[in-house]
Design an enzyme around this catalytic site. Sequence first.
Site, PDB file in Angstrom:
ATOM      1  N   HIS A 107       0.853  -1.198   0.000  1.00  0.00           N
ATOM      2  CA  HIS A 107       0.000   0.000   0.000  1.00  0.00           C
ATOM      3  C   HIS A 107       0.888   1.248   0.000  1.00  0.00           C
ATOM      4  O   HIS A 107       1.294   1.747   1.049  1.00  0.00           O
ATOM      5  CB  HIS A 107      -0.901  -0.011   1.242  1.00  0.00           C
ATOM      6  CG  HIS A 107      -1.955   1.054   1.255  1.00  0.00           C
ATOM      7  ND1 HIS A 107      -3.303   0.771   1.120  1.00  0.00           N
ATOM      8  CD2 HIS A 107      -1.876   2.398   1.393  1.00  0.00           C
ATOM      9  CE1 HIS A 107      -3.999   1.894   1.190  1.00  0.00           C
ATOM     10  NE2 HIS A 107      -3.152   2.901   1.353  1.00  0.00           N
TER      11      HIS A 107
ATOM     12  N   GLU B 104     -10.848   3.637   7.114  1.00  0.00           N
ATOM     13  CA  GLU B 104      -9.895   4.625   7.627  1.00  0.00           C
ATOM     14  C   GLU B 104     -10.686   5.785   8.207  1.00  0.00           C
ATOM     15  O   GLU B 104     -10.654   6.039   9.405  1.00  0.00           O
ATOM     16  CB  GLU B 104      -8.945   5.092   6.527  1.00  0.00           C
ATOM     17  CG  GLU B 104      -7.909   6.101   7.012  1.00  0.00           C
ATOM     18  CD  GLU B 104      -7.077   6.684   5.864  1.00  0.00           C
ATOM     19  OE1 GLU B 104      -5.999   7.224   6.153  1.00  0.00           O
ATOM     20  OE2 GLU B 104      -7.505   6.610   4.694  1.00  0.00           O
TER      21      GLU B 104
END
Length: 330
Positions: free
Chosen positions: A12, A195
Amino acid sequence: MTLAATPKIELHLHLEGAAPPAFIRGLAAEKREDISGIFDERGGYAIRDFWHFLKVYEAATSVIRSPEDYRRLTLAVLEESAASGVIYCETFISPDFCGGRDLVAWRDYLAAIEDAAAEAEAKMGVTLRAIVTPIRHFGPEKAREVAICAAETAGRFVTGFGIGGDERVGEPEDYAWAFDCAREAGLGITAHAGEWRGPDHIRATLRALRPSRLGHGVRAIEDLALVDELAERGTVLEVCPGSNIALGLYSDWRHHPIGKLFDREVKVTVSTDDPPFFRTTMNREWDRLADAFDWDTGVFATLNKTALDAAFCDRDTKDMIAKKLEAAHG
């Protein structure tokens, strides 16, 4: 073997978000553009909070415009990755920024990035693959155009499809067509979720987009039934602890949920997200996690194995990376 010397896998990483400050200052100077206001007195990016991060990020990346800029950027980013022992990396790139979603222009940008990746692999020993991402807050219609660019260039280098941008804009089902298009082209599927929005959004993402991986996903910890579901599904989380802490999701490393997620048998991996913006590296992530959770080299070997199993590259590439890991761990 020390953690610093241990080979690492990262899944990521935003390519533009990994641009070293010195690279951006140099590029701005070449183009005679003054973006000095985005740097602090030490020469790093000046970040106050998430919203300010977005503004600084936009200003920094505004000077990266041409295929040649992206070629140089890729080399600069991979040099930093290699310095932390990263041997395999997947990075997010977007036709939104590389050619304005025009397929011909996108191919030119992609060729420059892939050329740099090949050079870095030969010289630095780090292998790069690309995950194509629409920008969520640009809307579903533009995401369709991005998906077509991804599908038309899917192959050995372009191996995945995801989505970045403001997680609070739109709903996962709005982007289902783009993800279905990418899936039909054989691309691996990941999606940012969990998130800035919570467990319900993670569930909606799993249902609508059917990803094998989630970018972040850490707010699943707020619903232990969801945590157990992720473990049962085998969904892999691309966790970026340093990013989450820098942006205020969690107060410090000991309070980050990656430890609890790992203990509950969720498949977690570790990445840096936008490392220079958050003052982190893969070495720093590993060191801080070892300190916070008393993780030993065996845990980090497990994280590497999880990441390699979840990687979107082909079998030959996985076998090559596996041999490097085996050689390092004896």
